[in-house]
Design an enzyme around this catalytic site. Sequence first.
Site, mmCIF file in Angstrom:
data_model
loop_
_atom_site.group_PDB
_atom_site.id
_atom_site.type_symbol
_atom_site.label_atom_id
_atom_site.label_comp_id
_atom_site.label_asym_id
_atom_site.label_seq_id
_atom_site.Cartn_x
_atom_site.Cartn_y
_atom_site.Cartn_z
ATOM 1 N N TYR A 155 0.837 -1.205 0.000
ATOM 2 C CA TYR A 155 0.000 0.000 0.000
ATOM 3 C C TYR A 155 0.874 1.258 0.000
ATOM 4 O O TYR A 155 0.633 2.201 -0.765
ATOM 5 C CB TYR A 155 -0.893 -0.066 1.237
ATOM 6 C CG TYR A 155 -1.831 1.093 1.438
ATOM 7 C CD1 TYR A 155 -2.953 1.255 0.627
ATOM 8 C CD2 TYR A 155 -1.619 2.012 2.465
ATOM 9 C CE1 TYR A 155 -3.837 2.323 0.842
ATOM 10 C CE2 TYR A 155 -2.493 3.062 2.682
ATOM 11 C CZ TYR A 155 -3.601 3.211 1.863
ATOM 12 O OH TYR A 155 -4.470 4.260 2.078
ATOM 13 N N LYS A 159 0.935 4.089 -2.818
ATOM 14 C CA LYS A 159 0.566 5.476 -2.507
ATOM 15 C C LYS A 159 1.748 6.428 -2.729
ATOM 16 O O LYS A 159 1.549 7.593 -3.090
ATOM 17 C CB LYS A 159 0.049 5.582 -1.070
ATOM 18 C CG LYS A 159 -1.333 4.941 -0.860
ATOM 19 C CD LYS A 159 -2.397 5.529 -1.765
ATOM 20 C CE LYS A 159 -3.806 5.361 -1.215
ATOM 21 N NZ LYS A 159 -4.839 5.774 -2.199
HETATM 22 N N1 NAD Z 1 -9.790 6.073 5.586
HETATM 23 C C1 NAD Z 1 -8.573 6.554 5.790
HETATM 24 O O1 NAD Z 1 -8.205 6.941 6.920
HETATM 25 C C2 NAD Z 1 -7.614 6.680 4.663
HETATM 26 C C3 NAD Z 1 -6.298 7.068 4.959
HETATM 27 C C4 NAD Z 1 -5.403 7.262 3.921
HETATM 28 C C5 NAD Z 1 -5.816 7.072 2.612
HETATM 29 N N2 NAD Z 1 -7.092 6.648 2.364
HETATM 30 C C6 NAD Z 1 -7.469 6.454 0.965
HETATM 31 O O2 NAD Z 1 -8.737 7.042 0.732
HETATM 32 C C7 NAD Z 1 -9.384 6.340 -0.337
HETATM 33 C C8 NAD Z 1 -10.786 5.972 0.088
HETATM 34 O O3 NAD Z 1 -10.697 5.070 1.173
HETATM 35 P P1 NAD Z 1 -11.868 4.807 2.232
HETATM 36 O O4 NAD Z 1 -11.261 4.950 3.555
HETATM 37 O O5 NAD Z 1 -13.077 5.579 1.879
HETATM 38 O O6 NAD Z 1 -12.066 3.236 1.986
HETATM 39 P P2 NAD Z 1 -13.312 2.316 1.617
HETATM 40 O O7 NAD Z 1 -12.790 0.935 1.653
HETATM 41 O O8 NAD Z 1 -14.491 2.673 2.458
HETATM 42 O O9 NAD Z 1 -13.644 2.751 0.107
HETATM 43 C C9 NAD Z 1 -12.874 2.346 -0.991
HETATM 44 C C10 NAD Z 1 -13.783 2.309 -2.215
HETATM 45 O O10 NAD Z 1 -13.002 1.933 -3.360
HETATM 46 C C11 NAD Z 1 -13.735 0.965 -4.102
HETATM 47 N N3 NAD Z 1 -12.852 0.132 -4.911
HETATM 48 C C12 NAD Z 1 -11.924 -0.750 -4.474
HETATM 49 N N4 NAD Z 1 -11.341 -1.359 -5.516
HETATM 50 C C13 NAD Z 1 -11.904 -0.840 -6.639
HETATM 51 C C14 NAD Z 1 -11.709 -1.078 -8.014
HETATM 52 N N5 NAD Z 1 -10.831 -1.986 -8.462
HETATM 53 N N6 NAD Z 1 -12.451 -0.365 -8.900
HETATM 54 C C15 NAD Z 1 -13.359 0.538 -8.464
HETATM 55 N N7 NAD Z 1 -13.582 0.811 -7.173
HETATM 56 C C16 NAD Z 1 -12.858 0.120 -6.261
HETATM 57 C C17 NAD Z 1 -14.459 0.150 -3.028
HETATM 58 O O11 NAD Z 1 -15.524 -0.592 -3.593
HETATM 59 C C18 NAD Z 1 -14.900 1.265 -2.080
HETATM 60 O O12 NAD Z 1 -16.125 1.832 -2.506
HETATM 61 C C19 NAD Z 1 -8.485 5.147 -0.662
HETATM 62 O O13 NAD Z 1 -7.671 5.446 -1.771
HETATM 63 C C20 NAD Z 1 -7.632 5.005 0.588
HETATM 64 O O14 NAD Z 1 -6.416 4.369 0.326
HETATM 65 C C21 NAD Z 1 -7.992 6.446 3.360
#
Ligand code: NAD
Length: 246
Positions: A155, A159
């Site tokens: 990851y 990223k």
């Molecule tokens: N939540 C956090 O604290 C956090 C921290 C750092 C980065 N992020 C990043 O934020 C973004 C959103 O994360 P989140 O926390 O809302 O997670 P989440 O798991 O709730 O949402 C991720 C979404 O991406 C979709 N997805 C996954 N693989 C896919 C694919 N191949 N094609 C299309 N859609 C796909 C999933 O179905 C889901 O709707 C991500 O890129 C994550 O890495 C989140």
Amino acid sequence: MATTTHDFTGRTVIVTGAGRGIGLALARYFHAAGAVVWLVGRDAEAIKQAAHDLDGARIARADVTRSPDVERVVLDVVADTGRVDVLINNAGVLRDRVLWKLTDEDWETVQAVHLGGTFRFMRACVPHFRAQGRGRVVNVTSYAGLHGNVGQAAYAAAKAGVIGLTKTAAKELVRFGTTVNAISPVAETRMITSLSERAGDQLRSLIPAGRFAPPEDICAAAGFLASDEAHYVTGVVLPVDGGMSI
Ligand SMILES: NC(=O)c1ccc[n+]([C@@H]2O[C@H](COP(=O)([O-])OP(=O)(O)OC[C@H]3O[C@@H](n4cnc5c(N)ncnc54)[C@H](O)[C@@H]3O)[C@@H](O)[C@H]2O)c1
């Protein structure tokens, strides 16, 4: 309804991974700001549900790891409103294991979604940004991509790759009136609630603000970077993380 600062009336916005979490909050934010929002996701039912109370929002089922899916979505978007103004590359997955336990499949899936998906959507949108002389890209990166994190080698690499891609695309696209930036969020979504209690507590202890924000709190930063007003801001990574990356 989400509170918004910038006006996106007449703009078309693509949000990937919009079925839940940060992506859904972003879709709601841009919808409330007047945009035609395309909610893109892998799970058709989830994006349909996500869009059900967003009048006029469009949905598109697509797996960001598949170029034909991505190219079809961008063609559909442009056929619909004649333009694509903002691309938010948000879709993400986790395959958390220490480096020596990562399988090839873990590694490849994580790179294909985060880094590959971001690349594919940007590549498909660039001809339209060039023709319009304007575009905005907001990529979602992570603390792990900036600083590394135990158990997140795949990851963090993906990223960090998103950051390199963002900075290079920012340099390449600025001459087409297009900015490319990234946010590094921390928000209480399934990505966080799926962690063990111990891992969640450990993560929270790294946040000076002492708490995880709701996903809605991430949106203003993306809204700013996607706005007309931010036309001179490009290639930055903006942490929206309660001070975690200080
Ligand atoms: N939540 C956090 O604290 C956090 C921290 C750092 C980065 N992020 C990043 O934020 C973004 C959103 O994360 P989140 O926390 O809302 O997670 P989440 O798991 O709730 O949402 C991720 C979404 O991406 C979709 N997805 C996954 N693989 C896919 C694919 N191949 N094609 C299309 N859609 C796909 C999933 O179905 C889901 O709707 C991500 O890129 C994550 O890495 C989140």
